[in-house]
Design a protein around this motif. Sequence first.
Motif, PDB file in Angstrom:
ATOM      1  N   ASP A  60     110.904  73.392  43.276  1.00  0.00           N
ATOM      2  CA  ASP A  60     111.582  74.692  43.344  1.00  0.00           C
ATOM      3  C   ASP A  60     111.995  75.150  41.949  1.00  0.00           C
ATOM      4  OD1 ASP A  60     111.307  74.816  46.066  1.00  0.00           O
ATOM      5  OD2 ASP A  60     113.321  74.018  46.493  1.00  0.00           O
ATOM      6  N   GLN A  61     112.472  74.204  41.140  1.00  0.00           N
ATOM      7  CA  GLN A  61     112.881  74.556  39.777  1.00  0.00           C
ATOM      8  C   GLN A  61     111.681  75.077  38.987  1.00  0.00           C
ATOM      9  OE1 GLN A  61     113.558  71.428  37.042  1.00  0.00           O
ATOM     10  NE2 GLN A  61     114.442  72.786  35.497  1.00  0.00           N
ATOM     11  N   ARG A  62     110.546  74.361  39.064  1.00  0.00           N
ATOM     12  CA  ARG A  62     109.340  74.785  38.332  1.00  0.00           C
ATOM     13  C   ARG A  62     108.866  76.158  38.815  1.00  0.00           C
ATOM     14  NH1 ARG A  62     108.466  69.660  38.425  1.00  0.00           N
ATOM     15  NH2 ARG A  62     107.873  68.415  36.643  1.00  0.00           N
ATOM     16  N   ARG A  63     108.868  76.344  40.122  1.00  0.00           N
ATOM     17  CA  ARG A  63     108.450  77.624  40.695  1.00  0.00           C
ATOM     18  C   ARG A  63     109.370  78.744  40.206  1.00  0.00           C
ATOM     19  NH1 ARG A  63     108.985  76.395  45.846  1.00  0.00           N
ATOM     20  NH2 ARG A  63     107.388  74.809  45.692  1.00  0.00           N
ATOM     21  N   GLY A  64     110.671  78.474  40.203  1.00  0.00           N
ATOM     22  CA  GLY A  64     111.639  79.459  39.721  1.00  0.00           C
ATOM     23  C   GLY A  64     111.435  79.779  38.249  1.00  0.00           C
ATOM     24  N   GLU A  65     111.191  78.737  37.432  1.00  0.00           N
ATOM     25  CA  GLU A  65     110.956  78.959  36.001  1.00  0.00           C
ATOM     26  C   GLU A  65     109.684  79.768  35.781  1.00  0.00           C
ATOM     27  OE1 GLU A  65     111.029  75.103  34.154  1.00  0.00           O
ATOM     28  OE2 GLU A  65     113.223  75.090  34.029  1.00  0.00           O
ATOM     29  N   ASP A  66     108.651  79.511  36.588  1.00  0.00           N
ATOM     30  CA  ASP A  66     107.401  80.277  36.474  1.00  0.00           C
ATOM     31  C   ASP A  66     107.640  81.755  36.801  1.00  0.00           C
ATOM     32  OD1 ASP A  66     106.001  78.057  35.709  1.00  0.00           O
ATOM     33  OD2 ASP A  66     105.105  77.676  37.698  1.00  0.00           O
ATOM     34  N   GLU A  67     108.400  82.010  37.874  1.00  0.00           N
ATOM     35  CA  GLU A  67     108.694  83.394  38.258  1.00  0.00           C
ATOM     36  C   GLU A  67     109.497  84.094  37.164  1.00  0.00           C
ATOM     37  OE1 GLU A  67     110.573  83.491  42.098  1.00  0.00           O
ATOM     38  OE2 GLU A  67     108.941  82.381  43.040  1.00  0.00           O
ATOM     39  N   ILE A  68     110.462  83.395  36.603  1.00  0.00           N
ATOM     40  CA  ILE A  68     111.293  83.984  35.548  1.00  0.00           C
ATOM     41  C   ILE A  68     110.454  84.225  34.287  1.00  0.00           C
ATOM     42  CG2 ILE A  68     113.208  83.494  33.966  1.00  0.00           C
ATOM     43  CD1 ILE A  68     114.589  82.188  36.470  1.00  0.00           C
ATOM     44  N   GLN A  69     109.497  83.332  34.004  1.00  0.00           N
ATOM     45  CA  GLN A  69     108.611  83.530  32.847  1.00  0.00           C
ATOM     46  C   GLN A  69     107.734  84.763  33.040  1.00  0.00           C
ATOM     47  OE1 GLN A  69     108.667  81.927  29.845  1.00  0.00           O
ATOM     48  NE2 GLN A  69     107.267  83.561  29.283  1.00  0.00           N
TER      49      GLN A  69
END
Length: 185
Positions: free
Chosen positions: A152-161
Amino acid sequence: MINEIKSDAEKRMKKSLEALGSAFNKIRTGRAHPAILDSVMVNYYGQDTPLKQVAAVNVEDSRTLVVAPWEKNLTPTIEKAIMSSDLGLNPSTNGDVIRVPMPMLTEETRREMVKQAKADAEHGRVSVRNARRDANNDLKELLKEKEISEDDQRRGEDEIQKLTDRYIAEVDKMLKAKEEDLMEV
């Protein structure tokens, strides 16, 4: 939770773009535009008041602004406020209205203004990146407290990027438009 962090980051990025837009409005081009006078403050009965709250600002032709005060006794005060602003404008009063001619920009002045626009754009980019950093820190905090998984953290960071990339591209687009506007003779 991730959606809240993402929407908060997006709000901050939008505010960065709005701030950049207002900074670009203060950089005058050779063309008359009412937003150039947005930063002018007039002493209105002891209070510093924005010019647009005490007068109507209109474009007369491509090189002249007309300021029509709503109270005639404010005309000299408004003229002084425009002169003392750091915009380098020289207004002239003609009865009840104030005419503000836009001086021609020299090549050197244009280049200086482009430098200023680039600096403002860089501040906008930094602001967008700061919003990304804060959002990523919030995600790491949630991971540390075991409220979300690493995926979830990686997915969130990807969306924010992706959000960051979109807003940085918007900053670049605004800068390109401003540069073209400034260099146009």
